[in-house]
Design a protein around this motif. Structure first.
Motif, PDB file in Angstrom:
ATOM      1  N   ALA A  90       0.833  -1.210   0.000  1.00  0.00           N
ATOM      2  CA  ALA A  90       0.000   0.000   0.000  1.00  0.00           C
ATOM      3  C   ALA A  90       0.865   1.256   0.000  1.00  0.00           C
ATOM      4  CB  ALA A  90      -0.931  -0.008   1.210  1.00  0.00           C
ATOM      5  N   HIS A  91       1.978   1.225   0.747  1.00  0.00           N
ATOM      6  CA  HIS A  91       2.874   2.383   0.770  1.00  0.00           C
ATOM      7  C   HIS A  91       3.544   2.578  -0.588  1.00  0.00           C
ATOM      8  CE1 HIS A  91       2.007   2.620   4.879  1.00  0.00           C
ATOM      9  NE2 HIS A  91       3.081   2.062   5.403  1.00  0.00           N
ATOM     10  N   ALA A  92       3.997   1.481  -1.189  1.00  0.00           N
ATOM     11  CA  ALA A  92       4.651   1.574  -2.497  1.00  0.00           C
ATOM     12  C   ALA A  92       3.698   2.149  -3.537  1.00  0.00           C
ATOM     13  CB  ALA A  92       5.159   0.205  -2.925  1.00  0.00           C
ATOM     14  N   LEU A  93       2.439   1.742  -3.478  1.00  0.00           N
ATOM     15  CA  LEU A  93       1.447   2.271  -4.415  1.00  0.00           C
ATOM     16  C   LEU A  93       1.208   3.763  -4.178  1.00  0.00           C
ATOM     17  CD1 LEU A  93      -1.072  -0.694  -4.384  1.00  0.00           C
ATOM     18  CD2 LEU A  93       0.172   0.138  -6.390  1.00  0.00           C
ATOM     19  N   LYS A  94       1.218   4.167  -2.914  1.00  0.00           N
ATOM     20  CA  LYS A  94       1.017   5.584  -2.585  1.00  0.00           C
ATOM     21  C   LYS A  94       2.163   6.429  -3.138  1.00  0.00           C
ATOM     22  CE  LYS A  94      -0.472   8.393   1.352  1.00  0.00           C
ATOM     23  NZ  LYS A  94      -0.823   8.348   2.802  1.00  0.00           N
ATOM     24  N   LEU A  95       3.382   5.928  -3.018  1.00  0.00           N
ATOM     25  CA  LEU A  95       4.535   6.653  -3.547  1.00  0.00           C
ATOM     26  C   LEU A  95       4.569   6.593  -5.072  1.00  0.00           C
ATOM     27  CD1 LEU A  95       7.317   5.658  -0.979  1.00  0.00           C
ATOM     28  CD2 LEU A  95       5.676   7.555  -0.893  1.00  0.00           C
ATOM     29  N   ALA A  96       4.121   5.474  -5.634  1.00  0.00           N
ATOM     30  CA  ALA A  96       4.047   5.367  -7.095  1.00  0.00           C
ATOM     31  C   ALA A  96       3.079   6.392  -7.671  1.00  0.00           C
ATOM     32  CB  ALA A  96       3.627   3.953  -7.496  1.00  0.00           C
ATOM     33  N   ALA A  97       2.002   6.659  -6.952  1.00  0.00           N
ATOM     34  CA  ALA A  97       1.043   7.671  -7.406  1.00  0.00           C
ATOM     35  C   ALA A  97       1.697   9.046  -7.448  1.00  0.00           C
ATOM     36  CB  ALA A  97      -0.173   7.677  -6.487  1.00  0.00           C
ATOM     37  N   ILE A  98       2.580   9.321  -6.492  1.00  0.00           N
ATOM     38  CA  ILE A  98       3.291  10.602  -6.491  1.00  0.00           C
ATOM     39  C   ILE A  98       4.248  10.668  -7.674  1.00  0.00           C
ATOM     40  CG2 ILE A  98       4.934  12.034  -5.222  1.00  0.00           C
ATOM     41  CD1 ILE A  98       3.715  10.918  -2.629  1.00  0.00           C
ATOM     42  N   ARG A 128      12.107   2.156  -4.425  1.00  0.00           N
ATOM     43  CA  ARG A 128      12.511   1.260  -5.518  1.00  0.00           C
ATOM     44  C   ARG A 128      11.289   0.513  -6.064  1.00  0.00           C
ATOM     45  NH1 ARG A 128      16.446  -3.565  -3.987  1.00  0.00           N
ATOM     46  NH2 ARG A 128      14.542  -4.094  -2.833  1.00  0.00           N
ATOM     47  N   ASP A 129      10.452  -0.002  -5.165  1.00  0.00           N
ATOM     48  CA  ASP A 129       9.245  -0.704  -5.602  1.00  0.00           C
ATOM     49  C   ASP A 129       8.286   0.257  -6.309  1.00  0.00           C
ATOM     50  OD1 ASP A 129      10.307  -2.939  -4.414  1.00  0.00           O
ATOM     51  OD2 ASP A 129       8.989  -2.889  -2.657  1.00  0.00           O
ATOM     52  N   ALA A 130       8.139   1.457  -5.745  1.00  0.00           N
ATOM     53  CA  ALA A 130       7.220   2.439  -6.323  1.00  0.00           C
ATOM     54  C   ALA A 130       7.648   2.850  -7.725  1.00  0.00           C
ATOM     55  CB  ALA A 130       7.135   3.667  -5.418  1.00  0.00           C
ATOM     56  N   SER A 131       8.955   2.952  -7.937  1.00  0.00           N
ATOM     57  CA  SER A 131       9.456   3.335  -9.258  1.00  0.00           C
ATOM     58  C   SER A 131       9.093   2.289 -10.304  1.00  0.00           C
ATOM     59  CB  SER A 131      10.976   3.527  -9.201  1.00  0.00           C
ATOM     60  OG  SER A 131      11.314   4.586  -8.325  1.00  0.00           O
ATOM     61  N   ARG A 132       9.076   1.027  -9.888  1.00  0.00           N
ATOM     62  CA  ARG A 132       8.639  -0.030 -10.801  1.00  0.00           C
ATOM     63  C   ARG A 132       7.131   0.039 -11.034  1.00  0.00           C
ATOM     64  NH1 ARG A 132      12.036  -4.638 -11.072  1.00  0.00           N
ATOM     65  NH2 ARG A 132      14.188  -3.909 -11.281  1.00  0.00           N
ATOM     66  N   LEU A 133       6.383   0.159  -9.948  1.00  0.00           N
ATOM     67  CA  LEU A 133       4.927   0.152 -10.056  1.00  0.00           C
ATOM     68  C   LEU A 133       4.407   1.324 -10.884  1.00  0.00           C
ATOM     69  CD1 LEU A 133       3.952  -0.824  -6.400  1.00  0.00           C
ATOM     70  CD2 LEU A 133       4.071  -2.309  -8.407  1.00  0.00           C
ATOM     71  N   GLY A 137       1.012   0.059 -16.581  1.00  0.00           N
ATOM     72  CA  GLY A 137      -0.245   0.667 -16.999  1.00  0.00           C
ATOM     73  C   GLY A 137      -1.475  -0.075 -16.532  1.00  0.00           C
ATOM     74  N   GLY A 138      -1.322  -1.353 -16.158  1.00  0.00           N
ATOM     75  CA  GLY A 138      -2.481  -2.140 -15.764  1.00  0.00           C
ATOM     76  C   GLY A 138      -2.920  -1.949 -14.326  1.00  0.00           C
ATOM     77  N   LEU A 139      -2.189  -1.144 -13.556  1.00  0.00           N
ATOM     78  CA  LEU A 139      -2.573  -0.899 -12.167  1.00  0.00           C
ATOM     79  C   LEU A 139      -3.694   0.138 -12.130  1.00  0.00           C
ATOM     80  CD1 LEU A 139       0.862  -0.867 -10.292  1.00  0.00           C
ATOM     81  CD2 LEU A 139      -1.062  -2.404  -9.872  1.00  0.00           C
ATOM     82  N   LYS A 140      -4.912  -0.324 -12.069  1.00  0.00           N
ATOM     83  CA  LYS A 140      -6.075   0.563 -12.147  1.00  0.00           C
ATOM     84  C   LYS A 140      -6.181   1.481 -10.931  1.00  0.00           C
ATOM     85  CE  LYS A 140      -7.163  -1.475 -15.956  1.00  0.00           C
ATOM     86  NZ  LYS A 140      -6.840  -0.805 -17.250  1.00  0.00           N
ATOM     87  N   LYS A 141      -5.588   1.064  -9.813  1.00  0.00           N
ATOM     88  CA  LYS A 141      -5.673   1.880  -8.607  1.00  0.00           C
ATOM     89  C   LYS A 141      -4.920   3.198  -8.776  1.00  0.00           C
ATOM     90  CE  LYS A 141      -5.162   1.533  -3.596  1.00  0.00           C
ATOM     91  NZ  LYS A 141      -4.778   0.662  -2.455  1.00  0.00           N
ATOM     92  N   LEU A 142      -3.907   3.213  -9.642  1.00  0.00           N
ATOM     93  CA  LEU A 142      -3.144   4.432  -9.905  1.00  0.00           C
ATOM     94  C   LEU A 142      -3.806   5.161 -11.065  1.00  0.00           C
ATOM     95  CD1 LEU A 142       0.501   3.056  -9.583  1.00  0.00           C
ATOM     96  CD2 LEU A 142      -0.910   4.160  -7.847  1.00  0.00           C
ATOM     97  N   LYS A 143      -4.407   6.301 -10.774  1.00  0.00           N
ATOM     98  CA  LYS A 143      -5.263   6.968 -11.747  1.00  0.00           C
ATOM     99  C   LYS A 143      -4.481   7.690 -12.837  1.00  0.00           C
ATOM    100  CE  LYS A 143      -8.978   7.540  -8.364  1.00  0.00           C
ATOM    101  NZ  LYS A 143      -9.850   8.494  -7.643  1.00  0.00           N
ATOM    102  N   LYS A 144      -3.333   8.270 -12.484  1.00  0.00           N
ATOM    103  CA  LYS A 144      -2.552   8.974 -13.488  1.00  0.00           C
ATOM    104  C   LYS A 144      -1.940   7.972 -14.467  1.00  0.00           C
ATOM    105  CE  LYS A 144      -2.937  13.137 -11.610  1.00  0.00           C
ATOM    106  NZ  LYS A 144      -3.535  14.302 -12.276  1.00  0.00           N
ATOM    107  N   SER A 145      -1.550   8.454 -15.643  1.00  0.00           N
ATOM    108  CA  SER A 145      -0.962   7.571 -16.643  1.00  0.00           C
ATOM    109  C   SER A 145       0.405   7.061 -16.185  1.00  0.00           C
ATOM    110  CB  SER A 145      -0.820   8.314 -17.977  1.00  0.00           C
ATOM    111  OG  SER A 145      -0.007   9.462 -17.821  1.00  0.00           O
TER     112      SER A 145
END
Length: 240
Positions: A90-98, A128-133, A137-145
């Motif tokens: 969940a944290h990695a996804l939050k940072l990936a969104a940023i 490091r994980d967030a940079s990959r995530l 493009g298939g991660l629907k939870k991340l709204k930005k492209s």
């Protein structure tokens, strides 16, 4: 011509676990980049609430002051809190969104060495994980492209955090030394323990000797560096 992923036209995104990590670990690098015209954004993942000195409000104000000195923008993100950070998807996804929102060419994060504050290396893993995530493009939870970064580089907040076996990239910060020191000294609450600014400058002198410059900061690449030509490779620690 479309800018490459590491073009100065793309922002630099720096992550820190605590309000002073970025400034102490790579503040001179930030000063060089903003002076060159690159936009820099800080993401701080706690307010230093577990620290011995300084209240969260004070440390937040110090971080904002330091970011302004360095010419960067700043935001604070709450994960698990100071000294409680855990590596979670969940944290990695939050940072990936940023990362997707800021769209940086280069990302800076603390090294993965465990011989340091546990929040530091755990945040390094998360970034490091967030940079990959951020690429997927298939991660629907991340709204930005989806956004692939150009490079992930790690900085060491303390000498024990410098990883062995990774050849560093040295950034000459001699020309921005005063700005870097001013940004570190903005964290006045932390200077009650020791003179961290003097410590980091001493480290920079050693790195400067290693790299053939006055003051330098080492950064440690997560992946091999790739260049379009030999043109950028005009400087070496050894001038034959």
């Amino acid at each position: 011509m479309k800018p490459t992923p590491t073009s100065p036209l793309e922002p630099l995104l720096a992550f820190g676990a605590h309000p002073d990590d970025i400034e102490f670990g790579c503040g001179g690098v930030i000063a060089r980049e903003t002076r060159a015209g690159r936009k820099v954004h800080f993401v701080v993942c706690s307010r230093g609430e577990a620290g011995t000195h300084g209240t969260p409000a004070q440390r937040t104000a110090e971080a904002k002051k330091a970011a302004k000195i360095l010419g960067a923008t700043i935001e604070f993100v709450r994960l698990d809190g100071d000294a409680h950070l855990e590596v979670k998807a969940a944290h990695a996804l939050k940072l990936a969104a940023i990362i997707r929102r800021v769209k940086p060419g280069i990302v800076l994060a603390p090294t993965l060495e465990p011989n340091q504050h546990p929040d530091h290396y755990r945040l390094g893993q998360l970034v490091r994980d967030a940079s990959r995530l951020a690429r997927y493009g298939g991660l629907k939870k991340l709204k930005k492209s989806a956004h692939p970064i150009g490079q992930l580089l790690f900085y060491a907040v303390s000498p024990g955090a410098e990883p062995a076996g990774i050849q560093p990239v040295f950034i000459d910060v001699s020309d921005v030394l005063e700005t870097w020191i001013a940004a570190m000294e903005a964290h006045s609450s932390q200077m009650q323990t020791r003179s961290y600014a003097a410590l980091q400058c001493a480290r920079a002198v050693v790195s400067g000797q290693r790299s053939g410059s006055g003051y330098a900061i080492p950064l440690f690449p997560n992946d091999p560096l790739v260049f379009d030509s030999l043109a950028p490779l005009t400087r070496s620690a050894r001038r034959f």
